[in-house]
Design an enzyme around this catalytic site. Structure first.
Site, PDB file in Angstrom:
ATOM      1  N   LYS A 191       0.845  -1.200   0.000  1.00 43.25           N
ATOM      2  CA  LYS A 191       0.000   0.000   0.000  1.00 43.25           C
ATOM      3  C   LYS A 191       0.878   1.246   0.000  1.00 43.25           C
ATOM      4  CE  LYS A 191      -2.368   3.012   3.072  1.00 43.25           C
ATOM      5  NZ  LYS A 191      -2.149   4.055   2.114  1.00 43.25           N
ATOM      6  N   GLY A 244       6.711   4.511   8.817  1.00 42.97           N
ATOM      7  CA  GLY A 244       5.815   5.644   9.050  1.00 42.97           C
ATOM      8  C   GLY A 244       5.966   6.163  10.463  1.00 42.97           C
ATOM      9  N   SER A 245       4.888   6.689  10.987  1.00 43.03           N
ATOM     10  CA  SER A 245       4.970   7.355  12.293  1.00 43.03           C
ATOM     11  C   SER A 245       5.000   6.333  13.434  1.00 43.03           C
ATOM     12  CB  SER A 245       3.777   8.288  12.476  1.00 43.03           C
ATOM     13  OG  SER A 245       2.588   7.543  12.409  1.00 43.03           O
ATOM     14  N   THR A 246       5.567   6.746  14.550  1.00 49.21           N
ATOM     15  CA  THR A 246       5.657   5.855  15.712  1.00 49.21           C
ATOM     16  C   THR A 246       4.265   5.503  16.229  1.00 49.21           C
ATOM     17  OG1 THR A 246       7.867   6.596  16.284  1.00 49.21           O
ATOM     18  CG2 THR A 246       6.569   5.679  18.082  1.00 49.21           C
ATOM     19  N   GLY A 249       2.878   2.835  14.031  1.00 51.99           N
ATOM     20  CA  GLY A 249       3.675   1.624  14.286  1.00 51.99           C
ATOM     21  C   GLY A 249       3.222   0.945  15.569  1.00 51.99           C
ATOM     22  N   GLU A 266       9.815   0.659  10.852  1.00 51.49           N
ATOM     23  CA  GLU A 266      10.809   1.728  10.717  1.00 51.49           C
ATOM     24  C   GLU A 266      10.057   3.017  10.987  1.00 51.49           C
ATOM     25  OE1 GLU A 266      12.514   4.657   9.702  1.00 51.49           O
ATOM     26  OE2 GLU A 266      12.575   4.035   7.586  1.00 51.49           O
ATOM     27  N   CYS A 300      12.995  10.501   7.977  1.00 53.44           N
ATOM     28  CA  CYS A 300      12.898   9.920   9.322  1.00 53.44           C
ATOM     29  C   CYS A 300      14.213  10.054  10.079  1.00 53.44           C
ATOM     30  CB  CYS A 300      12.473   8.461   9.241  1.00 53.44           C
ATOM     31  SG  CYS A 300      13.407   7.529   8.044  1.00 53.44           S
ATOM     32  N   GLU A 397       9.241  14.900  16.762  1.00 53.82           N
ATOM     33  CA  GLU A 397       9.657  14.876  15.356  1.00 53.82           C
ATOM     34  C   GLU A 397       8.827  15.900  14.590  1.00 53.82           C
ATOM     35  OE1 GLU A 397       8.625  11.285  13.114  1.00 53.82           O
ATOM     36  OE2 GLU A 397      10.577  11.393  12.151  1.00 53.82           O
TER      37      GLU A 397
END
Ligand code: NDP
Length: 819
Positions: A191, A244-246, A249, A266, A300, A397
């Site tokens: 995706k 992507g974002s924490t 995740g 990641e 990132c 971030e």
């Protein structure tokens, strides 16, 4: 006007790259459908989403909006082709990967322009960095497909892989995900990010052109809530690879907990860019440009925290401000610009919000005097000074062209500041003193460390994070294991009582020739020992305490837990550990951090010494196993001998699992060093009370970790009998800590503990799920058995590199050289 006047007033003229070919390609394909089984398929919803050019805010084209029904179709396509693709010879797979790499190079300019249009990043970057690296990834992994059979024996692909990628490096992230997956024989449903689907669709066209078997690669555009979540939940998907974002995740970790899906994440970062006072400041300035203004700071691993030695801070800040003034923000297709557009208006607003917060929190903001274009989503390069390390902009971030600067005085302070974040993705160190730089590199908690350089990537060198930056690596040989599993690890039912017995007696899972590790056959092992009928021992009147910080400690609860033999008779008691004991044990483990920095030779010596001390009590340990399990003496003796062999194995590995040196296409080397993870919580299996315990403890400490171990709940006495072994083997206090008690309750505490860096759990399916769920708090790495058995006597299943990989994380240290 004199020549001198002209020279001084000279400015860049526009140098636009033509977009006509890309725009015609878009027009010819509009609207884009889903790519399933090498066919363009209309979305079930019948709906399409706009794809916007962030430099103009205008619609470029429409792409299909997939939903869960389309996910089902794509996963079915990938599943049905998996058997064929995974059995395709490595050489054939290598040819397909090679063909993909060649086609990417042939269409490089179209890819570069499409990426710049769709994402807003500058054509200079897409043309010179993104697309060449994409091709390199496919070439590199063509090599691994070719070598898989000889270099990765005993491993097989996991199956259908769900891959979810972000918008900041759309095609590069696709390559990082797809190349290793298909090289290793997996099939893929990918995706792309909602904002940036276009290069993935051009890539799909290439997949068709080269005749890759249908179903190997499927690409579904659409929204996270429709496609992403369905992919994560789909039972046919055996692995999720996410960048992507924490926050997302973390939610994926929770959703997949207990499902047995492999997972690599990641995630975000707040990477330090550390400048010592002997650094070449002009190089540093260009380094900063590459660290935080590359890709508009939407990277990132962007060097978003500038840590400068105090005595040069003013000088460096002045140079940076001068350089910022000369940076050019504008049309991404203009080859003379430095900074393109922010990917979306939402992302731009988020950057603006955080910058306003930084000002409110009292930091000093610096921006160039010129204004950005107003048509699209642009933001100027920004520097914050006078930033407090605890402030929002120093911790969060920002994912934009915003640099926050702080100062330090000593190298120790630099390391403390650098590690003062929940993330651990990357770091740059700038110093002309290579001794200093190489001393600092291992002390920084980050997966990649760049010395006198920044944002360097190559397929040969793994990339990935520590801590809340996620786990798993992409690239390098280590990245391949993310898409593999040991061939023996067939899908098995979770433990039942009878399986316990089978495993314990070695009936089902020993080596294929029926011989166990010491060469004895099962029949011999199972022979009851007439001189020692099992189950007739009197109870031992001794209650071992817990083992914390090298000493026996009473459990905080003050309670003991009874231990029974296989016939239900009381044979002893152990301490009933609780949350407080775990906290004490974790604290003790952290104090043993010197263990990781000691020599590997010393660690090997101590493991040998443990084997020596255990061997003199071989008979006693065997009897203890008989007593707890009711197994035959010969069988128990066999377990003790396998345990001694295991200690020898990890003593041997201690100075042989050393990493590698990569030679990426640059002048320099990359040192790929496996580092200890830190503090590992370990919950031991019930089968093989001694061997299971040592098989987990030994690799962890061999690699420099400190451990908090919860021994088998039903047969803990083999572990508690080891206290004297540890005490007499020169093992520093705190390296091994043992808390007996209820395995699942103690595992939960360990999995939730923020100062535990990884958690291993070998128990039930439910317990495995709870550990994975609880681990999401600080995104610790987990290794669980989902309640499935493992033949601990078998050297393939019970020891080796699988254990060493779980005990380490690879740090890549980039060391360029030359004048
Ligand atoms: P997200 O993490 O939301 O998106 C990354 C990918 O995950 C996209 O494909 C997205 O789909 C998908 N996704 C989002 N939610 C889910 C879900 N619940 N289940 C499955 N898939 C999901 O990042 P954003 O784009 O929202 O960016 C937000 C922030 O994340 C940035 O500001 C930055 O801080 C960080 N980030 C970090 C990146 C990195 O490289 N580490 C990359 C991108 C962002 P969709 O695009 O359809 O929403």
């Amino acid at each position: 006007m004199s020549v001198m006047d002209i020279f001084e007033t000279m400015d860049y003229g526009p140098a636009p790259e033509a977009a006509s070919t890309a725009l015609s390609w878009l027009k010819a394909h509009q609207p884009f459908n889903l790519f399933i089984n090498n066919q363009w398929v209309k979305p079930t919803s019948g709906q399409y989403l706009d794809s916007i050019n962030p430099a103009t805010g205008k619609v470029l084209t429409q792409v299909a909006s997939a939903n869960s029904a389309d996910v089902d179709t794509a996963v079915a396509a990938a599943s049905s082709t998996f058997a064929q693709w995974s059995a395709t010879p490595g050489h054939v797979r290598a040819r397909y990967l090679y063909a993909l790499a060649r086609q990417i190079q042939k269409h490089a300019r179209l890819f570069a322009v499409l990426e710049a249009l769709d994402n807003g990043k500058s054509i200079r970057e897409t043309r010179d960095l993104d697309i060449p690296l994409v091709a390199r990834h496919f070439y590199y992994h063509a090599g691994w497909a070719q070598l898989m059979a000889s270099e990765l024996p005993g491993y097989e692909p996991v199956g259908v892989v769900g891959q979810i990628i972000p918008w900041n490096f759309p095609l590069l992230m696709l390559a990082w995900k797809i190349a290793p997956a298909i090289a290793m024989g997996n099939t893929v449903v990918l995706k792309p990010a909602r904002y940036t689907p276009l290069t993935a669709l051009k890539f799909a066209e290439i997949v068709q052109e080269i005749g890759l078997p249908p179903g190997v690669i499927n690409i579904l555009t659409g929204e996270a809530s429709q496609v992403g979540e369905a992919l994560v939940r789909h039972p046919g998907v055996k692995k999720i690879a996410f960048t992507g974002s924490t926050d997302v995740g973390r939610s994926i970790r929770r959703t997949t907990a207990g499902s047995g899906k492999k997972l690599s994440l990641e995630l975000g970062g707040k990477s330090p860019f550390i400048v010592f006072d002997d650094a070449d400041l002009d190089s540093v300035v260009e380094g900063v440009v590459d660290a935080i203004w590359f890709n508009q700071g939407q990277v990132c691993c962007a060097g978003s925290r500038l840590l400068v030695q105090e005595n040069i801070a003013d000088r460096l800040h002045a140079k940076l401000l001068a350089r910022m003034e000369r940076l050019r923000v504008g049309d991404p297709l203009d080859k003379a610009i430095d900074i393109g557009a922010i990917v979306s208006s939402a992302q731009l607003q988020e950057i603006q919000r955080l910058v306003a917060q930084g000002i409110e929190e009292g930091a000093q903001v610096w921006q160039p005097s010129w204004a950005c274009p107003t048509d699209g989503y642009f933001f100027p390069p920004t520097l914050f000074t006078n930033v407090s390390p605890a402030s929002t902009i120093a911790q969060v971030e920002i994912f934009g062209p915003v640099l926050v600067a702080m100062t330090f005085r000593t190298p120790t302070e630099a390391v403390e500041l650098a590690n003062n974040t929940r993330y651990g993705l990357a770091a740059s160190i700038w110093s002309e003193n290579i001794n200093l730089a190489l001393d600092i590199a291992p002390k920084i908690k980050a997966g990649s460390v760049w010395i006198n350089c920044t944002n360097m990537f190559d397929a040969s060198s793994g990339f990935g994070g520590y801590r809340e930056s996620g786990f798993g690596r992409e690239g390098g040989k280590e990245g391949l294991y993310e898409y593999l599993r040991p061939a023996w690890e067939v899908e098995q039912a979770a433990f039942s009582t009878s399986t316990f017995t089978e495993i314990a007696t070695g009936e089902e899972h020993s080596s294929s020739n029926g011989a166990s590790e010491n060469g004895a056959t099962h029949e011999e092992n199972d022979e009851p020992d007439a001189s020692f009928p099992s189950g007739t021992l009197p109870a031992i009147d001794r209650t071992p305490k817990l083992f914390i910080a090298g000493k026996q400690a009473r459990p905080d609860s003050g309670y003991s837990r009874s231990v029974f033999d296989s016939a239900g008779r009381l044979i002893g008691e152990v301490g009933e550990g609780n949350r407080k004991d775990i906290r004490n044990a974790v604290e003790a483990a952290h104090k043993a951090s010197g263990w990781a920095s000691g020599t590997t030779h010393n660690r090997a010596q101590i493991l040998y010494y443990m084997a020596e001390n255990l061997s003199v009590r071989e008979d006693e340990f065997a009897r203890r196993i008989v007593q707890q399990t009711g197994r035959s003496y010969a069988d128990a003796r066999n377990e003790v001998q396998a345990t001694l062999s295991r200690l020898f194995s990890y003593a041997a590995w201690t100075d042989k699992y050393e990493g590698s040196v990569h030679r990426p296409p640059l002048r320099g080397v990359v040192l790929a060093l496996p580092e200890a993870i830190g503090v590992i919580g370990i919950a031991c299996p019930d089968e093989y009370p001694l061997l299971g315990f040592i098989s987990l403890l030994a690799p962890a400490i061999a690699m420099g970790n400190a451990v908090v171990v919860v021994p088998s709940q039903v047969a803990p006495l083999s572990a508690t009998d080891c206290y004297q072994v540890f005490e007499t083997s020169d093992l520093p206090s705190g390296v091994v800590n043992i808390v007996t008690g209820e395995r699942d309750a103690l595992s939960q505490v360990l999995a939730e503990h923020d100062d535990v860096d990884a958690m291993w759990y070998f128990g039930t399916a439910d317990g495995s799920q709870r550990v994975e769920l609880a681990s999401a708090g600080n995104m610790k790495r987990t290794w669980v058995n989902y309640g499935r058995p493992r033949a601990w006597l078998d050297t393939q299943q019970g020891e080796g590199q699988e254990f060493l990989r779980a005990s380490t994380q690879v740090k890549n240290i980039w060391v360029p050289y030359g004048e």
